[in-house]
Design a protein around this motif. Structure first.
Motif, PDB file in Angstrom:
ATOM      1  N   SER A 221       7.059   5.431  11.437  1.00  0.00           N
ATOM      2  CA  SER A 221       6.540   4.285  12.183  1.00  0.00           C
ATOM      3  C   SER A 221       5.161   3.865  11.680  1.00  0.00           C
ATOM      4  O   SER A 221       4.850   2.674  11.613  1.00  0.00           O
ATOM      5  CB  SER A 221       6.505   4.588  13.683  1.00  0.00           C
ATOM      6  OG  SER A 221       5.570   5.594  13.976  1.00  0.00           O
ATOM      7  N   LEU A 222       4.340   4.833  11.301  1.00  0.00           N
ATOM      8  CA  LEU A 222       3.045   4.488  10.717  1.00  0.00           C
ATOM      9  C   LEU A 222       3.220   3.762   9.387  1.00  0.00           C
ATOM     10  O   LEU A 222       2.527   2.775   9.097  1.00  0.00           O
ATOM     11  CB  LEU A 222       2.205   5.749  10.521  1.00  0.00           C
ATOM     12  CG  LEU A 222       1.699   6.445  11.790  1.00  0.00           C
ATOM     13  CD1 LEU A 222       0.986   7.738  11.428  1.00  0.00           C
ATOM     14  CD2 LEU A 222       0.775   5.537  12.582  1.00  0.00           C
ATOM     15  N   ALA A 223       4.146   4.230   8.573  1.00  0.00           N
ATOM     16  CA  ALA A 223       4.416   3.578   7.293  1.00  0.00           C
ATOM     17  C   ALA A 223       4.954   2.171   7.506  1.00  0.00           C
ATOM     18  O   ALA A 223       4.584   1.231   6.796  1.00  0.00           O
ATOM     19  CB  ALA A 223       5.412   4.407   6.487  1.00  0.00           C
ATOM     20  N   ASP A 224       5.815   2.014   8.493  1.00  0.00           N
ATOM     21  CA  ASP A 224       6.371   0.702   8.801  1.00  0.00           C
ATOM     22  C   ASP A 224       5.260  -0.270   9.188  1.00  0.00           C
ATOM     23  O   ASP A 224       5.233  -1.426   8.754  1.00  0.00           O
ATOM     24  CB  ASP A 224       7.376   0.824   9.947  1.00  0.00           C
ATOM     25  CG  ASP A 224       7.991  -0.507  10.321  1.00  0.00           C
ATOM     26  OD1 ASP A 224       8.746  -1.041   9.491  1.00  0.00           O
ATOM     27  OD2 ASP A 224       7.724  -1.010  11.429  1.00  0.00           O
ATOM     28  N   GLY A 225       4.320   0.208   9.987  1.00  0.00           N
ATOM     29  CA  GLY A 225       3.195  -0.638  10.370  1.00  0.00           C
ATOM     30  C   GLY A 225       2.348  -1.041   9.181  1.00  0.00           C
ATOM     31  O   GLY A 225       1.885  -2.184   9.077  1.00  0.00           O
ATOM     32  N   MET A 226       2.139  -0.104   8.251  1.00  0.00           N
ATOM     33  CA  MET A 226       1.351  -0.420   7.061  1.00  0.00           C
ATOM     34  C   MET A 226       2.070  -1.437   6.166  1.00  0.00           C
ATOM     35  O   MET A 226       1.456  -2.377   5.651  1.00  0.00           O
ATOM     36  CB  MET A 226       1.100   0.853   6.245  1.00  0.00           C
ATOM     37  CG  MET A 226       0.182   1.873   6.891  1.00  0.00           C
ATOM     38  SD  MET A 226      -1.533   1.307   7.060  1.00  0.00           S
ATOM     39  CE  MET A 226      -1.536   0.885   8.808  1.00  0.00           C
ATOM     40  N   LEU A 227       3.373  -1.256   5.988  1.00  0.00           N
ATOM     41  CA  LEU A 227       4.122  -2.135   5.101  1.00  0.00           C
ATOM     42  C   LEU A 227       4.203  -3.552   5.636  1.00  0.00           C
ATOM     43  O   LEU A 227       3.923  -4.519   4.936  1.00  0.00           O
ATOM     44  CB  LEU A 227       5.531  -1.573   4.878  1.00  0.00           C
ATOM     45  CG  LEU A 227       5.618  -0.453   3.844  1.00  0.00           C
ATOM     46  CD1 LEU A 227       6.899   0.344   4.021  1.00  0.00           C
ATOM     47  CD2 LEU A 227       5.537  -1.019   2.447  1.00  0.00           C
ATOM     48  N   THR A 228       4.590  -3.688   6.896  1.00  0.00           N
ATOM     49  CA  THR A 228       4.768  -5.028   7.446  1.00  0.00           C
ATOM     50  C   THR A 228       3.425  -5.685   7.747  1.00  0.00           C
ATOM     51  O   THR A 228       3.208  -6.854   7.415  1.00  0.00           O
ATOM     52  CB  THR A 228       5.627  -4.981   8.720  1.00  0.00           C
ATOM     53  OG1 THR A 228       5.049  -4.069   9.657  1.00  0.00           O
ATOM     54  CG2 THR A 228       7.030  -4.519   8.399  1.00  0.00           C
ATOM     55  N   GLY A 229       2.512  -4.943   8.360  1.00  0.00           N
ATOM     56  CA  GLY A 229       1.218  -5.515   8.679  1.00  0.00           C
ATOM     57  C   GLY A 229       0.402  -5.807   7.444  1.00  0.00           C
ATOM     58  O   GLY A 229      -0.245  -6.852   7.331  1.00  0.00           O
ATOM     59  N   GLY A 230       0.430  -4.895   6.473  1.00  0.00           N
ATOM     60  CA  GLY A 230      -0.379  -5.058   5.276  1.00  0.00           C
ATOM     61  C   GLY A 230       0.209  -6.026   4.276  1.00  0.00           C
ATOM     62  O   GLY A 230      -0.511  -6.618   3.470  1.00  0.00           O
ATOM     63  N   HIS A 231       1.521  -6.212   4.332  1.00  0.00           N
ATOM     64  CA  HIS A 231       2.150  -7.104   3.359  1.00  0.00           C
ATOM     65  C   HIS A 231       2.118  -8.556   3.801  1.00  0.00           C
ATOM     66  O   HIS A 231       1.582  -9.426   3.130  1.00  0.00           O
ATOM     67  CB  HIS A 231       3.599  -6.680   3.102  1.00  0.00           C
ATOM     68  CG  HIS A 231       4.389  -7.734   2.396  1.00  0.00           C
ATOM     69  ND1 HIS A 231       5.274  -8.544   3.062  1.00  0.00           N
ATOM     70  CD2 HIS A 231       4.371  -8.155   1.120  1.00  0.00           C
ATOM     71  CE1 HIS A 231       5.789  -9.408   2.199  1.00  0.00           C
ATOM     72  NE2 HIS A 231       5.257  -9.185   1.011  1.00  0.00           N
ATOM     73  N   ASP A 232       2.702  -8.844   4.961  1.00  0.00           N
ATOM     74  CA  ASP A 232       2.900 -10.228   5.377  1.00  0.00           C
ATOM     75  C   ASP A 232       1.571 -10.946   5.630  1.00  0.00           C
ATOM     76  O   ASP A 232       1.398 -12.108   5.263  1.00  0.00           O
ATOM     77  CB  ASP A 232       3.779 -10.274   6.631  1.00  0.00           C
ATOM     78  CG  ASP A 232       4.550 -11.568   6.746  1.00  0.00           C
ATOM     79  OD1 ASP A 232       5.014 -12.073   5.708  1.00  0.00           O
ATOM     80  OD2 ASP A 232       4.678 -12.084   7.866  1.00  0.00           O
ATOM     81  N   THR A 233       0.641 -10.248   6.238  1.00  0.00           N
ATOM     82  CA  THR A 233      -0.641 -10.877   6.553  1.00  0.00           C
ATOM     83  C   THR A 233      -1.432 -11.199   5.279  1.00  0.00           C
ATOM     84  O   THR A 233      -2.002 -12.285   5.156  1.00  0.00           O
ATOM     85  CB  THR A 233      -1.476  -9.977   7.469  1.00  0.00           C
ATOM     86  OG1 THR A 233      -1.592  -8.667   6.875  1.00  0.00           O
ATOM     87  CG2 THR A 233      -0.830  -9.834   8.830  1.00  0.00           C
TER      88      THR A 233
END
Length: 388
Positions: A221-233
């Protein structure tokens, strides 16, 4: 759910600007009722000070995912930081925070510069025109976050889909939740592999440091947050920020020629564009009053970061970009205990990418009309055709 049934004002823009209706709401009724199809009310908070109050008060407002789904629902909790309250949030964030210090990010900076230059080389080789979203803004953040986490490069296209689907409301909330589930399934498998042979990325580092203190589900879940939050924004900021610079050639020249100007432009663009339009939903833990409005225990509160960052209470001419302005801290990364943990990485990417692009192509110009997103929590561009 049809568009007419869903309150959309917090997601609507006129190109780079929030729609005028949002400013009117901020002036006339800053804690505004949004009627939901099921008859419930969601409160939209639009003033800077009120948004800071909500985001900074985890005693009266909860982020817990259990507030969103019905009892007995089969929807899995996505975990991560955004849907967590203390003390679990505190424990997990404490693990992540050291990975985003200046010293740690210095290790990533050379790799970020290489990634940027490689994509500029490829663009130059293609020749004009090119879609800068597809060839620059989209792949660079994905590769940077994959580099951070230790996610295999060959999997990035799959994560582009996860990220795009979860923030696109045109397909309805079910599609967004399904994208979260798909992402978590893959990442849980990836964490299992890292358990067996920890790599040098964030996942491997956390496994070596915390071992069984952190579960596979928590790591995923932490990795998911990094990938989606860090990528799309970051993709949205790179694309929209480049468009603004192309429309403002005097500022583009300063970014290209003066290193000391880049930081100021980046911070002001973060405020002005506010690509994450609303913060994670909060839920009232008790009956309370906010800016004179009574809110009932359990009701959802949505904070409009886009409206708050344009609030005239912050200073003059908030609907324009003034890199030298002196103002209070913007809310593009949120506020309080849930402020984006990856903010320093995003700022570093932008400080590297904007001047590198403008120096490589000093006569960069639009080669067609940009295609703006619609109905997305993370606002941005789908296409940015450019030539040089």
């Amino acid at each position: 759910m049809s568009e007419s049934e869903f309150p959309l004002v917090q997601f609507l823009r006129n190109e780079m600007d929030p729609v005028a209706e949002l400013a009117r709401i901020r002036t006339e009724q800053p804690v505004f009722p949004l009627p939901m199809p099921d008859g419930s009310t969601v409160w939209l908070v639009t003033r800077y000070d009120d948004v800071r109050t909500v985001l900074g008060d985890h005693e009266r407002f909860s982020n817990d995912f259990g507030n969103i789904v019905a009892v007995g629902s089969q929807q899995e909790d996505p975990g991560g930081l955004g849907f967590r309250d203390p003390p679990e949030h505190t424990r997990l964030r404490k693990m992540l925070t050291p990975e985003f210090t200046v010293r740690r990010l210095q290790r990533l900076e050379p790799r970020i510069r290489v990634i940027v230059e490689e994509h500029l080389d490829a663009i130059e080789k293609m020749g004009p025109p090119v879609d800068l979203v597809r060839e620059f803004a989209l792949p660079i953040p994905s590769l940077v976050v994959c580099e951070l986490l230790g996610v295999p490069y060959q999997d990035r296209q799959e994560f582009l889909r996860f990220s795009a689907d979860r923030f696109d409301f045109t397909a309805g909330p079910e599609a967004s939740l399904q994208a979260i589930n798909d992402s978590m399934a893959y990442l849980t498998e990836l964490v299992g592999r890292e358990r067996l042979a920890p790599g040098d990325g964030l996942l491997g580092t956390l496994i070596r440091q915390y071992g069984t203190e952190v579960t596979d589900r928590e790591l995923a879940s932490l990795a998911d947050g990094m990938l989606t939050g860090g990528h799309d924004t970051s993709t949205s900021m790179l694309a929209l920020g480049t468009l603004w610079l192309l429309r403002n050639p005097e500022q583009a020249a300063l970014v290209r020629e003066r290193d000391d100007h880049v930081d100021r432009v980046v911070e002001e663009l973060l405020r002005y564009l506010t690509v994450v339009q609303v913060a994670f939903p909060r839920f009232a833990r008790t009956d309370l009053v906010l800016a004179g409005q009574e809110i009932t225990r359990g009701q959802m509160v949505l904070c409009s970061l886009a409206a708050a960052n344009r609030d005239p209470a912050l200073g003059p001419s908030m609907d324009t970009v003034l890199p030298d302005r002196e103002t209070r801290s913007h809310l593009a990364f949120g506020h309080g205990i849930h402020r984006c943990v990856g903010a320093p990485l995003a700022q570093l990417e932008l400080r590297i990418a904007f001047p590198a692009l403008l120096r490589r192509f000093p006569d960069l110009r639009l080669a067609g009309e940009p295609a703006f997103r619609t109905l997305a929590i993370v606002y941005g561009l789908d296409e940015l055709p450019v030539a040089w």
